[in-house]
Design an enzyme around this catalytic site. Structure first.
Site, mmCIF file in Angstrom:
data_model
loop_
_atom_site.group_PDB
_atom_site.id
_atom_site.type_symbol
_atom_site.label_atom_id
_atom_site.label_comp_id
_atom_site.label_asym_id
_atom_site.label_seq_id
_atom_site.Cartn_x
_atom_site.Cartn_y
_atom_site.Cartn_z
ATOM 1 N N ALA A 10 0.856 -1.182 0.000
ATOM 2 C CA ALA A 10 0.000 0.000 0.000
ATOM 3 C C ALA A 10 0.893 1.234 0.000
ATOM 4 O O ALA A 10 2.030 1.180 0.504
ATOM 5 C CB ALA A 10 -0.880 -0.019 1.240
ATOM 6 N N GLY A 65 0.578 -5.191 0.780
ATOM 7 C CA GLY A 65 -0.588 -5.252 -0.100
ATOM 8 C C GLY A 65 -0.244 -5.803 -1.477
ATOM 9 O O GLY A 65 -1.109 -6.381 -2.150
ATOM 10 N N GLU A 75 -0.404 -9.423 -1.064
ATOM 11 C CA GLU A 75 -1.819 -9.772 -0.869
ATOM 12 C C GLU A 75 -2.573 -9.740 -2.199
ATOM 13 O O GLU A 75 -3.450 -10.565 -2.456
ATOM 14 C CB GLU A 75 -2.449 -8.833 0.164
ATOM 15 C CG GLU A 75 -1.866 -9.073 1.560
ATOM 16 C CD GLU A 75 -2.309 -8.055 2.603
ATOM 17 O OE1 GLU A 75 -2.591 -8.449 3.726
ATOM 18 O OE2 GLU A 75 -2.362 -6.844 2.284
ATOM 19 N N GLU A 124 4.428 -5.331 7.116
ATOM 20 C CA GLU A 124 3.616 -4.321 7.812
ATOM 21 C C GLU A 124 4.003 -4.158 9.280
ATOM 22 O O GLU A 124 3.903 -3.066 9.842
ATOM 23 C CB GLU A 124 2.119 -4.677 7.727
ATOM 24 C CG GLU A 124 1.513 -4.551 6.341
ATOM 25 C CD GLU A 124 1.594 -5.834 5.514
ATOM 26 O OE1 GLU A 124 2.469 -6.687 5.812
ATOM 27 O OE2 GLU A 124 0.808 -5.970 4.569
HETATM 28 C C1 HXC Z 1 5.112 4.492 -0.843
HETATM 29 C C2 HXC Z 1 7.097 3.575 -1.538
HETATM 30 C C3 HXC Z 1 6.685 2.310 -1.083
HETATM 31 C C4 HXC Z 1 5.392 2.192 -0.485
HETATM 32 C C5 HXC Z 1 8.675 2.128 -1.917
HETATM 33 N N1 HXC Z 1 8.336 3.424 -2.051
HETATM 34 N N2 HXC Z 1 7.693 1.424 -1.327
HETATM 35 N N3 HXC Z 1 6.315 4.664 -1.406
HETATM 36 N N4 HXC Z 1 4.639 3.317 -0.401
HETATM 37 N N5 HXC Z 1 4.911 1.037 -0.050
HETATM 38 C C6 HXC Z 1 9.135 4.484 -2.650
HETATM 39 C C7 HXC Z 1 10.265 4.914 -1.760
HETATM 40 O O1 HXC Z 1 9.832 5.843 -0.796
HETATM 41 C C8 HXC Z 1 11.218 5.527 -2.762
HETATM 42 O O2 HXC Z 1 10.771 6.823 -3.087
HETATM 43 C C9 HXC Z 1 11.040 4.663 -3.995
HETATM 44 O O3 HXC Z 1 9.764 4.018 -3.821
HETATM 45 C C10 HXC Z 1 12.105 3.589 -4.126
HETATM 46 O O4 HXC Z 1 12.164 2.882 -2.904
HETATM 47 P P1 HXC Z 1 13.533 2.671 -2.083
HETATM 48 O O5 HXC Z 1 13.134 2.368 -0.692
HETATM 49 O O6 HXC Z 1 14.465 3.796 -2.310
HETATM 50 O O7 HXC Z 1 14.101 1.354 -2.803
HETATM 51 P P2 HXC Z 1 15.002 0.209 -2.198
HETATM 52 O O8 HXC Z 1 16.073 0.778 -1.298
HETATM 53 O O9 HXC Z 1 15.412 -0.620 -3.360
HETATM 54 O O10 HXC Z 1 14.028 -0.638 -1.237
HETATM 55 C C11 HXC Z 1 12.940 -1.330 -1.773
HETATM 56 C C12 HXC Z 1 11.965 -1.779 -0.656
HETATM 57 C C13 HXC Z 1 11.571 -0.560 0.194
HETATM 58 C C14 HXC Z 1 12.626 -2.849 0.210
HETATM 59 C C15 HXC Z 1 10.756 -2.392 -1.360
HETATM 60 O O11 HXC Z 1 11.132 0.494 -0.679
HETATM 61 C C16 HXC Z 1 10.477 -0.821 1.165
HETATM 62 O O12 HXC Z 1 10.701 -1.444 2.200
HETATM 63 N N6 HXC Z 1 9.238 -0.351 0.872
HETATM 64 C C17 HXC Z 1 8.125 -0.423 1.767
HETATM 65 C C18 HXC Z 1 7.547 -1.818 1.748
HETATM 66 C C19 HXC Z 1 6.402 -1.953 2.743
HETATM 67 O O13 HXC Z 1 6.551 -1.678 3.947
HETATM 68 N N7 HXC Z 1 5.202 -2.383 2.253
HETATM 69 C C20 HXC Z 1 4.042 -2.589 3.081
HETATM 70 C C21 HXC Z 1 3.195 -1.351 3.097
HETATM 71 S S1 HXC Z 1 1.789 -1.494 4.158
HETATM 72 P P3 HXC Z 1 11.797 8.077 -3.169
HETATM 73 O O14 HXC Z 1 10.904 9.258 -3.334
HETATM 74 O O15 HXC Z 1 12.592 8.043 -1.894
HETATM 75 O O16 HXC Z 1 12.631 7.750 -4.387
HETATM 76 C C22 HXC Z 1 0.695 -2.411 3.284
HETATM 77 C C23 HXC Z 1 -0.632 -2.625 3.957
HETATM 78 C C24 HXC Z 1 -1.652 -3.187 2.994
HETATM 79 O O17 HXC Z 1 0.918 -2.813 2.192
HETATM 80 C C25 HXC Z 1 -3.040 -3.006 3.522
HETATM 81 C C26 HXC Z 1 -4.064 -3.122 2.414
HETATM 82 C C27 HXC Z 1 -5.443 -2.574 2.801
#
Ligand code: HXC
Length: 255
Positions: free
Chosen positions: A63, A106, A109, A129
């Site tokens: 998400a 997500g 999922e 998460e």
């Molecule tokens: C918003 C995101 C994002 C996310 C990455 N980005 N994931 N922005 N939401 N989920 C953005 C980063 O901020 C960054 O923007 C760019 O994408 C590249 O990401 P980096 O982190 O610089 O890349 P990298 O170092 O290669 O790391 C990749 C990664 C990491 C391991 C995937 O980005 C990460 O951990 N992302 C979050 C993953 C996460 O926690 N997902 C769960 C979300 S909660 P900038 O502007 O800095 O370039 C969820 C709940 C679902 O999904 C519920 C459903 C109802």
């Protein structure tokens, strides 16, 4: 540029997540576009199978955290997000995820909502998460547990760690793993082969398999027996059986 690219390759509908700058993070606009297009294609007999994909680097990294960060509990509860996930779940035709790179939160999922997953060797899955102070909210504690079992689900959900495509294959979380240069062709090949199948039987078979996740074996068997018999009313079953006996390829028309 649209956040989801919509394409069609004959009977195969293709939905390509298109927010590469944020690793295809799923915001409201993406979820709305996915749900709307799948609802449209569900009613369109010309589309028989759909592939959901991202790009080589990311299927979806979850998400959109920037969008989620300011949300109140009431907003989370009332958001149309839930009905959009439901619309995707209701899609009656085969839905294939073609996953390369990140499929997290997500994003994982969403892949699990699909019926089959073709992954590239570079795919990485996880439910991170917990690291954000929350937990999975769209099937990561339920669908995941049904797919991989309690211990493996606990491992992913409580630690938030990522697993490789190879581990996902061992766990039965994905169907096929191929080199990154081949995952798209592999998904397309699978989609085309399903698209040549009998649409009514495919839809009812999908429904019956999904039914088993929520029912007792007894209820599931009753349902299976009925839909099996129902298919004997279709032209396609006549065609399928006649083609076998006549030693030719069947032409299924979805009737
Ligand atoms: C918003 C995101 C994002 C996310 C990455 N980005 N994931 N922005 N939401 N989920 C953005 C980063 O901020 C960054 O923007 C760019 O994408 C590249 O990401 P980096 O982190 O610089 O890349 P990298 O170092 O290669 O790391 C990749 C990664 C990491 C391991 C995937 O980005 C990460 O951990 N992302 C979050 C993953 C996460 O926690 N997902 C769960 C979300 S909660 P900038 O502007 O800095 O370039 C969820 C709940 C679902 O999904 C519920 C459903 C109802």
């Amino acid at each position: 540029m649209s956040v989801v690219l919509v394409e069609q390759d004959g009977p195969v509908g293709i939905l390509r997540l298109n927010r590469p700058e944020v690793l295809n993070a799923l915001n409201s606009a993406v979820m709305e576009a996915l749900a709307d297009q799948l609802t449209r294609w569900d009613r369109d007999p010309a589309v028989r199978v759909v592939i959901l994909t991202g790009n080589d680097k990311a299927f979806a990294a979850g998400a959109d955290i920037a969008e989620m960060a300011e949300r109140t509990p009431v907003e989370m509860l009332q958001s149309a997000q839930i009905t959009r996930w439901e619309a995707i779940r209701q899609f009656s035709k085969p839905l294939i995820a073609a996953v390369s790179g990140w499929a997290l939160g997500g994003g994982m999922e969403l892949a699990m909502l699909c019926d089959l997953i073709v992954a590239s060797e570079t795919a990485r899955f996880g439910q991170p998460e917990i690291r954000l102070g929350v937990m999975p909210g769209a099937g990561g504690t339920q669908r995941l547990t049904k797919i991989v079992g309690k211990m493996r689900a606990m491992d992913l959900v409580l630690t938030g760690r990522h697993i490789t495509a190879e581990e996902a294959l061992q766990w039965g979380l994905v169907n096929r793993v191929v080199p990154v240069e081949q995952y798209w062709e592999e998904a397309l090949k699978l989609a085309r082969s399903l698209a040549a199948g009998p649409p009514l039987a495919l839809a009812l078979a999908k429904e019956a398999v999904l039914f088993s996740l929520d029912s007792t074996v007894e209820d599931g068997l009753k349902f299976e027996r009925k839909v099996f018999a129902l298919l004997f009313a279709s032209e396609d079953r006549r065609e399928g059986m006649a083609a076998f006996l006549e030693k030719r390829a069947p032409q299924f028309r979805g009737r």
